[in-house]
Scaffold this active site. Structure first.
Site, PDB file in Angstrom:
ATOM      1  N   HIS A 132       0.872  -1.179   0.000  1.00 45.85           N
ATOM      2  CA  HIS A 132       0.000   0.000   0.000  1.00 45.85           C
ATOM      3  C   HIS A 132       0.910   1.231   0.000  1.00 45.85           C
ATOM      4  O   HIS A 132       2.033   1.179   0.541  1.00 45.85           O
ATOM      5  CB  HIS A 132      -0.839  -0.044   1.289  1.00 45.85           C
ATOM      6  N   GLN A 212      -4.285  -5.042   6.994  1.00 43.02           N
ATOM      7  CA  GLN A 212      -5.253  -5.984   6.426  1.00 43.02           C
ATOM      8  C   GLN A 212      -5.215  -7.352   7.106  1.00 43.02           C
ATOM      9  O   GLN A 212      -6.001  -8.232   6.758  1.00 43.02           O
ATOM     10  CB  GLN A 212      -5.005  -6.158   4.919  1.00 43.02           C
ATOM     11  N   LYS A 235     -10.292  -0.778  10.260  1.00 41.55           N
ATOM     12  CA  LYS A 235     -10.358  -1.959   9.383  1.00 41.55           C
ATOM     13  C   LYS A 235     -10.645  -3.214  10.212  1.00 41.55           C
ATOM     14  O   LYS A 235     -10.942  -4.265   9.667  1.00 41.55           O
ATOM     15  CB  LYS A 235      -9.052  -2.120   8.609  1.00 41.55           C
ATOM     16  N   CYS A 373      -4.827   2.355  -3.688  1.00 41.74           N
ATOM     17  CA  CYS A 373      -3.621   2.929  -3.059  1.00 41.74           C
ATOM     18  C   CYS A 373      -2.442   1.976  -3.169  1.00 41.74           C
ATOM     19  O   CYS A 373      -1.629   1.851  -2.236  1.00 41.74           O
ATOM     20  CB  CYS A 373      -3.865   3.290  -1.597  1.00 41.74           C
TER      21      CYS A 373
END
Ligand code: PLP
Length: 415
Positions: A132, A212, A235, A373
């Site tokens: 990212h 993530q 997230k 991104c």
């Protein structure tokens, strides 16, 4: 039962879980919401919303400095989150957990403090082709400032890092491996335990971008032997504007402070300031107190379900989604790694991802379209953008069916 819920593995009561997420109960454009943009941000269970509300309605006060009851309560609730995150990540002590705004700020903190102190001209920092932007740009900025070099681990056609190439990049000038645990754009789960080991053998440190991974996998920073591990609350079913940077205390203690202000000091005179102990040395100013408390509720929520059960259920969803989308003529999945989180990124021949996203939205289906991104990995696969369905444990196979049917419709619209 909601029409968008059907099968789930034994013991995983997804219908019940969905009841905990108020946002999922709505219709969008007259259709039941199918929320498949979890990698951008995840939805919040009622308990997180309640915790934030309770703070503002009942306990609202500034933390750490007040002797009065409300300040004591808000301090206790905020600091409890640090303890919960310690358990969640299996850190040695609470002092190794710094509250930050999110993964981006956590990575920048390391680049601006450890990086500015320890990286010199000619040194090398290794990132990967999957990163990212928030795990590329801070290192690029540091390299520019210091005259250091950014090296990049290449990615194979399945979206996996090529470890033999990584091995070749490691050398005595390597100061840091900065790599994502899970790719947001493709879903690849990187073999970070092995990669950290390799970095350490070369005398380098390892920072893991866990933005993530935290919502989907059980994480053990000690077993991984990560030097730094960054994550974002939003997230992981918590509020926006709050995140965690884990760092080994030996490293954090040796790093200079970052931002100056209240709470990060021990004593201040015009001649000299001395700094607070960990973790407060890195927490200048009034933090996002409600966010921290909400993050604690999110950790409680996923812990009660069990990260292993979440990962197992999401893996079933991934297998189901991969099979369903592979049936669609002209659809190509970008990222077919053997180890994947529940992310399906794809292109459809002749149809721009933004058009796909717009048509799906009219059907109540929320997906992300664009470069996520992560422009370098788009370049690697020679696509300007993809459509990405990213799943969470409250998604269902019926929702994946709705996505597949929606994509058939998209094809009709553009044929
Ligand atoms: N790293 C990865 C892999 C991400 O997916 C994201 C956000 O999408 C980030 C870092 C940045 O997270 P945040 O914007 O919450 O700081």
């Amino acid at each position: 039962m909601n029409a968008l819920i059907n099968t789930a593995p034994a013991g995983f009561d997804v219908a019940k879980i969905r009841q905990d997420f108020p946002v999922l109960k709505q219709k969008v454009h007259g259709k039941p919401l199918v929320y498949l943009d979890n990698a951008a941000t995840a939805q919040k269970p009622q308990s997180v919303i309640d915790a934030i509300r309770h703070f503002y309605e009942v306990d609202c006060a500034n933390i750490h400095r007040g002797v009065h009851e409300l300040s004591q309560r808000s301090t206790a609730a905020y600091e409890q989150t640090r303890g919960k995150v310690r358990q969640f990540l299996n850190a040695r002590t609470k002092n190794e957990l710094i509250f930050v705004r999110g993964a981006t700020e956590g990575i920048n903190l390391v680049s601006q403090t450890w990086g500015r102190k320890c990286v010199k001209e000619g040194d090398e920092i290794i990132v990967s082709g999957l990163e990212h932007h928030s795990n590329i740009v801070p290192w690029q900025m540091l390299c520019e400032e210091k005259g250091a070099k950014l090296r990049v681990i290449p990615v194979n056609d399945s979206g996996e890092l090529i470890l033999e190439e990584y091995e070749k990049l490691l050398n005595p000038r390597t100061k840091l491996l900065a790599v994502g645990h899970v790719s947001n754009a493709l879903g690849t789960i990187n073999p970070i335990r092995q990669m950290i080991d390799m970095a350490h053998k070369a005398g380098a440190l390892a920072l893991i971008d866990g933005a993530q991974a935290a919502p989907h996998l059980k994480i053990d920073v000690q077993a991984l032997d990560a030097d730094f591990y960054a994550l974002s609350g939003h997230k992981a079913f918590g509020p926006t504007g709050i995140g965690i940077l884990y760092g080994k205390s030996k490293l954090l203690n040796a790093m200079p402070p970052w931002q100056g202000g209240g709470d990060m000091i021990r004593t201040v005179t015009f001649e000299k300031t001395t700094y607070n102990e960990l973790p407060y040395k890195f927490e200048a100013g009034t933090p996002h107190i409600a966010g921290g408390i909400g993050l604690g509720a999110a950790v409680d929520y996923v812990t009660a379900i069990g990260m292993d059960r979440i990962a197992a259920y999401e893996h079933e969803l991934l297998v189901y989604a991969t099979a369903a989308l592979s049936q669609i003529p002209g659809l190509r999945i970008i990222g077919t790694a053997r180890e994947k989180a529940a992310v399906v990124s794809f292109v459809i021949e002749g149809i721009h991802p933004h058009d796909i996203g717009t048509v799906l939205d009219r059907m109540g289906i929320a997906v992300r379209t664009g470069h996520h991104c992560a422009q370098p990995i788009m370049d690697r696969f020679q696509v300007p953008a993809t459509t990405r369905a990213s799943l969470a444990f409250y998604n269902t196979t019926a929702e994946i069916d709705a996505l597949a049917a929606g994509l058939q419709k998209v094809k009709e619209v553009f044929s």
